[in-house]
Design a protein around this motif. Structure first.
Motif, short mmCIF file in Angstrom:
data_model
loop_
_atom_site.label_atom_id
_atom_site.label_comp_id
_atom_site.label_asym_id
_atom_site.label_seq_id
_atom_site.Cartn_x
_atom_site.Cartn_y
_atom_site.Cartn_z
N LEU A 113 65.34 89.82 25.73
CA LEU A 113 64.02 90.43 25.94
C LEU A 113 62.93 89.61 25.24
CD1 LEU A 113 64.84 94.22 25.47
CD2 LEU A 113 63.99 93.15 27.57
N VAL A 114 63.22 89.19 24.01
CA VAL A 114 62.25 88.39 23.26
C VAL A 114 62.06 87.02 23.91
CG1 VAL A 114 61.83 87.25 21.04
CG2 VAL A 114 62.71 89.60 21.11
N GLU A 115 63.15 86.40 24.33
CA GLU A 115 63.05 85.07 24.94
C GLU A 115 62.29 85.12 26.26
OE1 GLU A 115 67.12 83.88 25.07
OE2 GLU A 115 67.08 83.03 23.03
N ARG A 116 62.43 86.21 27.00
CA ARG A 116 61.66 86.34 28.25
C ARG A 116 60.16 86.38 27.94
NH1 ARG A 116 62.28 91.48 32.23
NH2 ARG A 116 61.18 92.46 30.48
N MET A 117 59.79 87.09 26.87
CA MET A 117 58.39 87.14 26.50
C MET A 117 57.89 85.77 26.03
SD MET A 117 55.79 89.14 26.40
CE MET A 117 56.50 90.79 26.45
N ILE A 118 58.72 85.05 25.29
CA ILE A 118 58.35 83.71 24.84
C ILE A 118 58.12 82.79 26.04
CG2 ILE A 118 59.18 81.65 23.62
CD1 ILE A 118 58.28 83.87 21.75
N ASP A 119 58.97 82.89 27.04
CA ASP A 119 58.83 82.06 28.24
C ASP A 119 57.50 82.32 28.93
OD1 ASP A 119 61.26 80.82 27.87
OD2 ASP A 119 62.36 82.15 29.22
N LEU A 120 57.03 83.57 28.89
CA LEU A 120 55.75 83.90 29.52
C LEU A 120 54.57 83.43 28.68
CD1 LEU A 120 56.27 87.57 30.78
CD2 LEU A 120 55.99 85.53 32.19
N CYS A 121 54.70 83.52 27.36
CA CYS A 121 53.54 83.34 26.49
C CYS A 121 53.39 81.94 25.91
CB CYS A 121 53.60 84.35 25.35
SG CYS A 121 53.40 86.06 25.86
N PHE A 122 54.46 81.15 25.88
CA PHE A 122 54.40 79.80 25.30
C PHE A 122 54.27 78.75 26.40
CE2 PHE A 122 56.32 79.92 20.78
CZ PHE A 122 55.81 81.19 20.54
N ALA A 123 53.51 77.71 26.13
CA ALA A 123 53.56 76.54 26.99
C ALA A 123 54.87 75.81 26.81
CB ALA A 123 52.38 75.61 26.69
N ASP A 124 55.39 75.79 25.59
CA ASP A 124 56.65 75.12 25.26
C ASP A 124 57.49 76.07 24.42
OD1 ASP A 124 58.75 73.57 24.45
OD2 ASP A 124 57.54 71.97 23.55
N PRO A 125 58.44 76.80 25.04
CA PRO A 125 59.23 77.78 24.31
C PRO A 125 60.03 77.19 23.14
CG PRO A 125 59.44 78.15 26.66
CD PRO A 125 58.71 76.85 26.50
N SER A 126 60.28 75.87 23.15
CA SER A 126 61.04 75.28 22.05
C SER A 126 60.27 75.32 20.73
CB SER A 126 61.42 73.84 22.39
OG SER A 126 60.29 72.99 22.38
N ARG A 127 58.98 75.62 20.78
CA ARG A 127 58.17 75.70 19.57
C ARG A 127 58.39 77.00 18.80
NH1 ARG A 127 52.74 73.79 22.74
NH2 ARG A 127 53.07 71.53 22.67
N ALA A 128 59.06 77.96 19.39
CA ALA A 128 59.29 79.24 18.71
C ALA A 128 60.14 79.02 17.47
CB ALA A 128 59.96 80.23 19.65
N SER A 129 59.78 79.67 16.37
CA SER A 129 60.55 79.54 15.14
C SER A 129 61.74 80.50 15.19
CB SER A 129 59.69 79.83 13.92
OG SER A 129 59.36 81.20 13.85
N GLU A 130 62.87 80.04 14.65
CA GLU A 130 64.08 80.84 14.71
C GLU A 130 63.95 82.14 13.92
OE1 GLU A 130 67.64 81.53 16.47
OE2 GLU A 130 66.35 79.77 16.76
N ASP A 131 63.26 82.08 12.78
CA ASP A 131 63.15 83.30 11.98
C ASP A 131 62.28 84.35 12.66
OD1 ASP A 131 60.86 81.81 11.59
OD2 ASP A 131 60.84 81.97 9.41
N SER A 132 61.21 83.91 13.34
CA SER A 132 60.38 84.90 14.04
C SER A 132 61.11 85.46 15.26
CB SER A 132 59.04 84.30 14.45
OG SER A 132 59.19 83.20 15.32
N LEU A 133 61.92 84.64 15.92
CA LEU A 133 62.74 85.13 17.03
C LEU A 133 63.74 86.17 16.54
CD1 LEU A 133 63.52 81.89 19.07
CD2 LEU A 133 62.04 83.77 19.76
N ASP A 134 64.38 85.89 15.41
CA ASP A 134 65.35 86.84 14.84
C ASP A 134 64.69 88.17 14.50
OD1 ASP A 134 67.36 84.98 15.06
OD2 ASP A 134 67.30 84.36 12.96
N ALA A 135 63.50 88.10 13.88
CA ALA A 135 62.81 89.33 13.50
C ALA A 135 62.38 90.13 14.73
CB ALA A 135 61.61 88.99 12.63
#
Length: 314
Positions: free
Chosen positions: A184-206
């Motif tokens: 669910l979180v990764e789907r939101m990242i895909d919508l909101c980020f130009a480059d999803p690889s920039r997401a930090s692991e700790d914020s994804l975990d939280a």
């Protein structure tokens, strides 16, 4: 008025604790959760307001740095994060009233108000209706009327489902059943980020942990759909909204990613042109949530702006 004995009541869940945030709950006709960073100073506090489907976790990559200069508070609007909707409405107007009560009764002094997406729209309405509460406004990819261009087809289809009775409810139920918390979180990242690889692991975990916690609560799908439908109604009849923007007297910084799929950059450029007193920055190769995708770049732009206006001195 808020019961003074409940202001600052500790929150039971501390998803932002690893970033130094301390969660609290206040009763504003129902629980409202916020996270505080830093200490009170002579300078205006910064209050951050998330967008549709967001929470206080949307600000964890910039709030601790800003808190080195002044107090920072990140609030969960009813129906989102750790603020259950209960019997409260969750549309733009209703949550604007909750934000105003939070600023008046909890913060108690003028703030630098920072809003992303729907939170940017709500922040604009607050600054216009209650200028005494807002000393300056930072709009981060705010929800805006779409300029004359075809919106992203995937985004248009998704919001069309949200707006359609029964269809929106079934879509959210299906997603909840079929996707894990992390998905669910990764789907939101895909919508909101130009480059999803920039997401930090700790914020994804939280964010995944918060999604898991929310699964155990009474369904908030109705609150989400009510908010999304309210947002779309404001944008469908934009005259009042555009007039509100023109009425803002406080300093305004508009930050917008040029690869925002939810709010096309053309809409931001149009609004910036219509409001020449505003300062505007277009962020290259950035999506809808620069505070999570490129926090260092965003902080540089925000701190340069507040220094120029003498809002928060070193």
């Amino acid at each position: 008025m808020v019961d003074p004995n409940r202001v600052g009541e500790p929150a039971q869940q501390e998803f932002a604790q690893r970033w130094g945030g301390a969660g609290s709950i206040v009763d504003l006709d129902g629980p409202v959760h916020w996270v505080e960073y830093g200490e009170e100073t002579e300078f205006p506090p910064v209050v951050m307001v998330h967008g549709l489907g967001g929470s206080h976790l949307n600000w964890v990559r910039i709030a601790p740095v800003l808190a080195e200069r002044t107090r920072v508070l990140t609030v969960d609007l009813p129906g989102f994060g750790l603020s259950p909707s209960g019997r409260r409405r969750t549309g733009v107007g209703a949550n604007a009233k909750v934000l105003h009560r939070f600023l008046r009764d909890v913060v108690g002094r003028p703030v630098i108000l920072m809003g992303n997406s729907m939170g940017g729209m709500i922040s604009l309405f607050e600054a216009a209706a209650h200028p005494e509460t807002v000393s300056a406004l930072v709009l981060v990819d705010p929800a805006l009327p779409v300029a004359q261009r075809i919106p992203d087809p995937r985004i248009a289809a998704q919001f069309a489902m949200y707006f359609t009775p029964f269809v929106g409810e079934r879509f959210l139920q299906y997603s909840s059943r079929k996707l894990t918390d992390r998905q669910l979180v990764e789907r939101m990242i895909d919508l909101c980020f130009a480059d999803p690889s920039r997401a930090s692991e700790d914020s994804l975990d939280a964010a995944a942990a918060l999604a898991g916690y929310r699964r155990g609560l009474p369904s908030e799908d109705a609150a989400f759909l009510q908010a999304s439908r309210s947002l779309m109604r404001v944008l469908a009849r934009p005259r009042r909204y555009l007039d509100t923007m023109r009425s803002i007297a406080q300093p305004v910084l508009l930050l917008h990613g040029d690869r925002d799929r939810l709010v096309p950059v053309a809409a931001a450029r149009k609004v910036a042109t219509a409001n020449p007193r505003w300062d505007s920055v277009i962020l290259a190769d950035v999506g809808h949530t620069p505070q999570l995708e490129v926090p260092d770049t965003m902080l540089d732009r925000v701190l340069t702006w507040v220094d120029r206006h003498g809002l928060i001195d070193v």
